[in-house]
Every structure is written in C-alpha cells, then in structure tokens.
Design an enzyme around this catalytic site. Structure first.
Site, PDB file in Angstrom:
ATOM      1  N   ASP A  87       0.803  -1.228   0.000  1.00 22.30           N
ATOM      2  CA  ASP A  87       0.000   0.000   0.000  1.00 22.30           C
ATOM      3  C   ASP A  87       0.835   1.278   0.000  1.00 22.30           C
ATOM      4  O   ASP A  87       0.382   2.310   0.478  1.00 22.30           O
ATOM      5  CB  ASP A  87      -0.922   0.055   1.229  1.00 22.30           C
ATOM      6  N   CYS A 145     -25.276 -13.801  -6.507  1.00 23.35           N
ATOM      7  CA  CYS A 145     -25.328 -13.217  -5.160  1.00 23.35           C
ATOM      8  C   CYS A 145     -25.100 -11.701  -5.214  1.00 23.35           C
ATOM      9  O   CYS A 145     -24.194 -11.225  -5.890  1.00 23.35           O
ATOM     10  CB  CYS A 145     -24.264 -13.864  -4.272  1.00 23.35           C
ATOM     11  N   CYS A 165     -23.570  -8.353  -0.713  1.00 20.35           N
ATOM     12  CA  CYS A 165     -22.667  -7.246  -0.373  1.00 20.35           C
ATOM     13  C   CYS A 165     -23.197  -5.920  -0.904  1.00 20.35           C
ATOM     14  O   CYS A 165     -23.056  -4.883  -0.250  1.00 20.35           O
ATOM     15  CB  CYS A 165     -21.262  -7.521  -0.906  1.00 20.35           C
ATOM     16  N   CYS A 170     -14.854  -0.302   7.736  1.00 17.28           N
ATOM     17  CA  CYS A 170     -16.164  -0.941   7.691  1.00 17.28           C
ATOM     18  C   CYS A 170     -15.979  -2.365   7.170  1.00 17.28           C
ATOM     19  O   CYS A 170     -15.147  -2.608   6.296  1.00 17.28           O
ATOM     20  CB  CYS A 170     -17.094  -0.160   6.763  1.00 17.28           C
ATOM     21  N   CYS A 174     -19.896  -5.251   4.034  1.00 19.04           N
ATOM     22  CA  CYS A 174     -20.016  -6.060   2.809  1.00 19.04           C
ATOM     23  C   CYS A 174     -19.259  -7.374   2.929  1.00 19.04           C
ATOM     24  O   CYS A 174     -19.594  -8.354   2.262  1.00 19.04           O
ATOM     25  CB  CYS A 174     -19.578  -5.271   1.574  1.00 19.04           C
ATOM     26  N   CYS A 210     -20.776 -11.790   3.100  1.00 18.35           N
ATOM     27  CA  CYS A 210     -20.288 -12.583   1.967  1.00 18.35           C
ATOM     28  C   CYS A 210     -20.222 -14.065   2.343  1.00 18.35           C
ATOM     29  O   CYS A 210     -19.581 -14.427   3.333  1.00 18.35           O
ATOM     30  CB  CYS A 210     -18.906 -12.098   1.535  1.00 18.35           C
TER      31      CYS A 210
END
Length: 197
Positions: free
Chosen positions: A44, A101, A104, A151, A154, A158
C-alpha cells in the site's frame, strides 16, 4: 457506548507486518534461486494496483464489492507485492464465483455500490472514516451506524467469509475489546493524529 473498527485494523499495523514477511520471502528466494535478481517489497505504499495484480496472479477474483475474494480465505486478508526482475511463471486467473449473489451490494447502508464491481468511494464508510478530511454529509453520517474506523459490512455478509479461520499471525489479532470496539467517549476525546498508525 462503543464503536466498531474494521477487522484489518484490530491488531498491529499490517503494513509493517506484511513488509517484514515479504522481506523474509525475498531473502529466502535469494538463497534458493541461484540467479541474482532485483526486488522491491510494496504494501500500500507504491502506485501499484494490488487488487488487479492479485486477480491476474490467481490469488482470487475481484468480487462485486470490489475486494479480492478467494474461495478458501474469503476476503479477510491483506495484499502485498514483491516486484522482481526474476522471470517467474504466472498462475492463471481465477474464475469469478460471485454468481447471482448480491448480498454485499444490498447491505451497504450508504449505497456505495452503484452497480456490481463498482464502488463510489465518496459513499464508502471506510473512506469516510479514514481518508475523508472534511465533515461527512448528514445524509451519509446518519447511515454509518457505529463504525469509527473502516467498515466490514459487505464482508460480513459474503458467503465466502462464512467459515474463514482467524489469522495465524497473532500480531493481527485484537489485543483488547477496545481495539475492535473502542469506547465512543474516548474516541471523541482523541486529538488529530493521536491514534494514527
């Protein structure tokens, strides 16, 4: 009385841990591979699209929530990259297993997913609680619930995260309840930079 922190931030800084592990991998590669090579470890910190590289390398597929998903690990992992001059054979990309699906997408309280495989970061709770530098719009703030850093909504719904084992790396685990669920009266008393990693 308590807020919530995204899983990846419960323990020590994953950037430092992953950099250390990838550096050890490079050291091991230099022992086992007789050809001299150059390398750079990135977590990152570079202009590298880790997600896309992970998908192309067969680590997983980019799910409808824009995270990399793996059939065994779900999306509960972090990515790092070793850029190397070695001519390594690539694995094949993995087929998308999201199917029909939409859990999310449907569960996101701020509507951060205008459509599958696309996220509007300006509406994402993770972005709003970590990188957004001005006041959060009232229509979004009222939908953020008790999230104070990141957060996981989502990811929590799953199906690929249903039976995921906790990390083997102890340093990534929460050392206390406060790491995963800090007291809100303490959070509002923090000054800028006090709890930045």
């Amino acid at each position: 009385a308590r807020g919530r922190v995204a899983m990846y931030a419960w323990g020590e800084d994953y950037h430092a841990i992953l950099k250390q592990k990838l550096a050890r991998l490079v050291d091991q590669m230099s022992i086992e591979i007789p050809t001299p090579f150059e390398s750079k470890v990135c977590v990152d910190t570079s202009a590298i699209t880790e997600r896309e590289l992970a998908a192309m390398a067969g680590i997983g597929w980019i799910g409808k929530n824009t995270l990399v998903l793996n059939q065994r690990l779900g999306s509960c992992f972090v990515l790092g990259v070793v850029v190397t001059s070695l001519p390594l054979a690539a694995d094949s990309p993995v087929v998308d297993h999201c199917g029909s699906c939409t859990r999310c997408l449907d569960v996101c309280p701020t509507g951060a997913f205008p459509r599958a495989y696309e996220m509007d970061a300006r509406r994402c709770i993770s972005y709003l609680t970590i990188e957004h530098r001005v006041e959060i719009a009232p229509e979004l703030a009222g939908k953020m619930g008790d999230w104070v850093f990141g957060c996981d909504i989502c990811q929590e719904v799953c199906p690929f995260n249903r039976d995921v084992a906790p990390p083997k790396e102890e340093r990534l685990l929460a050392k206390s309840v406060d790491a995963a669920s800090p007291r809100l009266d303490e959070v509002v008393a923090w000054d800028m930079g006090q709890h930045q990693k």
